[in-house]
Design a protein around this motif. Structure first.
Motif, PDB file in Angstrom:
ATOM      1  N   VAL A  11     -36.820-103.740 -69.332  1.00 23.25           N
ATOM      2  CA  VAL A  11     -37.442-103.652 -68.013  1.00 23.25           C
ATOM      3  C   VAL A  11     -36.569-104.332 -66.954  1.00 23.25           C
ATOM      4  CG1 VAL A  11     -39.423-104.424 -66.656  1.00 23.25           C
ATOM      5  CG2 VAL A  11     -39.774-103.401 -68.901  1.00 23.25           C
ATOM      6  N   HIS A  14     -33.599-102.209 -66.093  1.00 25.65           N
ATOM      7  CA  HIS A  14     -33.973-101.026 -65.311  1.00 25.65           C
ATOM      8  C   HIS A  14     -34.069-101.355 -63.824  1.00 25.65           C
ATOM      9  CE1 HIS A  14     -35.834 -97.177 -64.409  1.00 25.65           C
ATOM     10  NE2 HIS A  14     -36.864 -97.811 -63.849  1.00 25.65           N
ATOM     11  N   TYR A  15     -34.548-102.554 -63.505  1.00 24.88           N
ATOM     12  CA  TYR A  15     -34.708-102.968 -62.109  1.00 24.88           C
ATOM     13  C   TYR A  15     -33.568-103.851 -61.619  1.00 24.88           C
ATOM     14  CZ  TYR A  15     -39.329-100.970 -62.421  1.00 24.88           C
ATOM     15  OH  TYR A  15     -40.374-100.099 -62.594  1.00 24.88           O
ATOM     16  N   HIS A  29     -45.256-106.563 -65.563  1.00 26.64           N
ATOM     17  CA  HIS A  29     -45.887-105.257 -65.720  1.00 26.64           C
ATOM     18  C   HIS A  29     -44.966-104.238 -65.076  1.00 26.64           C
ATOM     19  CE1 HIS A  29     -48.850-102.078 -65.874  1.00 26.64           C
ATOM     20  NE2 HIS A  29     -48.684-101.892 -64.581  1.00 26.64           N
ATOM     21  N   ASP A  30     -44.620-103.214 -65.810  1.00 25.01           N
ATOM     22  CA  ASP A  30     -43.758-102.134 -65.319  1.00 25.01           C
ATOM     23  C   ASP A  30     -44.644-100.921 -65.068  1.00 25.01           C
ATOM     24  OD1 ASP A  30     -41.686-100.410 -64.717  1.00 25.01           O
ATOM     25  OD2 ASP A  30     -41.013-100.205 -66.782  1.00 25.01           O
ATOM     26  N   GLU A  32     -45.118 -97.212 -63.757  1.00 25.48           N
ATOM     27  CA  GLU A  32     -44.445 -95.966 -63.400  1.00 25.48           C
ATOM     28  C   GLU A  32     -45.209 -95.280 -62.290  1.00 25.48           C
ATOM     29  OE1 GLU A  32     -43.356 -93.387 -66.598  1.00 25.48           O
ATOM     30  OE2 GLU A  32     -43.093 -95.062 -67.959  1.00 25.48           O
ATOM     31  N   GLY A  39     -40.538 -96.221 -60.582  1.00 25.58           N
ATOM     32  CA  GLY A  39     -41.487 -97.267 -60.908  1.00 25.58           C
ATOM     33  C   GLY A  39     -41.394 -98.532 -60.079  1.00 25.58           C
ATOM     34  N   THR A  40     -42.301 -99.448 -60.420  1.00 25.03           N
ATOM     35  CA  THR A  40     -42.417-100.737 -59.747  1.00 25.03           C
ATOM     36  C   THR A  40     -42.580-101.820 -60.794  1.00 25.03           C
ATOM     37  OG1 THR A  40     -43.503 -99.695 -57.852  1.00 25.03           O
ATOM     38  CG2 THR A  40     -43.765-102.070 -58.076  1.00 25.03           C
ATOM     39  N   LEU A  41     -41.841-102.899 -60.640  1.00 29.51           N
ATOM     40  CA  LEU A  41     -41.932-104.049 -61.532  1.00 29.51           C
ATOM     41  C   LEU A  41     -42.711-105.161 -60.848  1.00 29.51           C
ATOM     42  CD1 LEU A  41     -41.114-105.807 -63.999  1.00 29.51           C
ATOM     43  CD2 LEU A  41     -39.022-106.378 -62.733  1.00 29.51           C
TER      44      LEU A  41
END
Length: 122
Positions: A11, A14-15, A29-30, A32, A39-41
């Motif tokens: 995760v 990815h960000y 919390h990841d 989508e 998505g948003t982290l």
């Protein structure tokens, strides 16, 4: 302690977010997006002043200023325990350039910084 959905290392990669080595009480919390973005982290951890300074530099957000970041929407984070009582918060936002932008909110208590991050692909 780390609590979250999925692999923390995956995760964070990815960000393009790197946690300070001394980060504790890590929760993430990841989420989508249903509209096709990447998505948003939502990320929370606790860290010392030195770790916070290093984290903010690595994330390329601006300096911390009093209050929550402009346009901050922590309501989604309330689902997993985020709350922002009082007015002792400081915030910063990353640039709108690049592939990921981040907003950071920080509260300090008993010499420890409680850090909340929302990172989004743009």
């Amino acid at each position: 302690m780390v609590i979250g959905d999925g692999s923390l290392a995956t995760v964070l990669a990815h960000y393009d977010v790197s946690l300070p080595d001394e980060a504790t009480d890590v929760r993430f919390h990841d989420e989508e997006s249903l509209i096709g973005s990447e998505g948003t982290l939502f990320l929370h951890f606790k860290v010392s002043d030195a770790g916070l300074t290093s984290f903010l530099q690595t994330l390329s957000v601006g300096p911390l200023t009093p209050g929550l970041p402009a346009g901050w929407d922590g309501r989604k984070g309330q689902r997993f325990g985020w709350s922002f009582p009082g007015s002792s918060w400081h915030g910063a936002q990353g640039p709108a350039e690049g592939t990921v932008t981040a907003s950071v909110a920080v509260a300090r208590a008993s010499g420890v910084n409680s850090v909340y991050v929302i990172a989004e692909h743009v």
